[in-house]
Write an enzyme that holds these catalytic residues in place. Structure first.
Site: not given
Ligand code: FES
Length: 124
Positions: A104, A35, A37
């Protein structure tokens, strides 16, 4: 809609140990390839024990809850004990994560381990 355990909601709404340690002994940063992140962990080490653990996470609610739980679980542990901490244990401690959010939980322990490796690489 994804269902989150009470623990996940609690750690998301009231994350523990958020922030940065200015004179950290080790820093570990990882990105989630799924994602995009990011999660950064800061550690303070004394006598081989994690005296303080803080994090900054640019991510979803599950990633924030995971970071908060990792920091709580790691504090007070020896470096070796903290290196044994797995993503699965963190997810379990949070009462589980919805299947589509399991990725995640992959960042938490990895970022902590990276911070410990960073500390060790300094040869203190
Ligand atoms: S959607 Fe990226 S860490 Fe959860």
């Amino acid at each position: 809609m994804a269902f989150y355990s009470e623990k996940v909601m609690d750690h998301f709404a009231n994350p523990r140990n958020v922030g940065e340690i200015k004179d950290a002994d080790g820093i570990g940063e990882v990105g989630n390839p799924i994602c995009g992140d990011m999660m950064t962990f800061y550690i303070k080490v004394k006598d081989n024990i994690l005296e303080d653990v803080k994090f900054k996470t640019f991510g979803c609610g599950a990633a924030i809850a995971v970071s908060s739980m990792v920091a709580e679980m790691a504090k007070g542990k020896t470096l070796d004990e903290a290196m044994q901490l797995t993503n699965a244990q963190v997810a379990e401690a949070l009462g589980g994560l919805p299947p589509n959010k399991m990725h995640c939980s992959n960042l938490g322990a990895a970022a902590l381990h990276k911070a410990i490796e960073n500390y060790k690489s300094k040869g203190k």
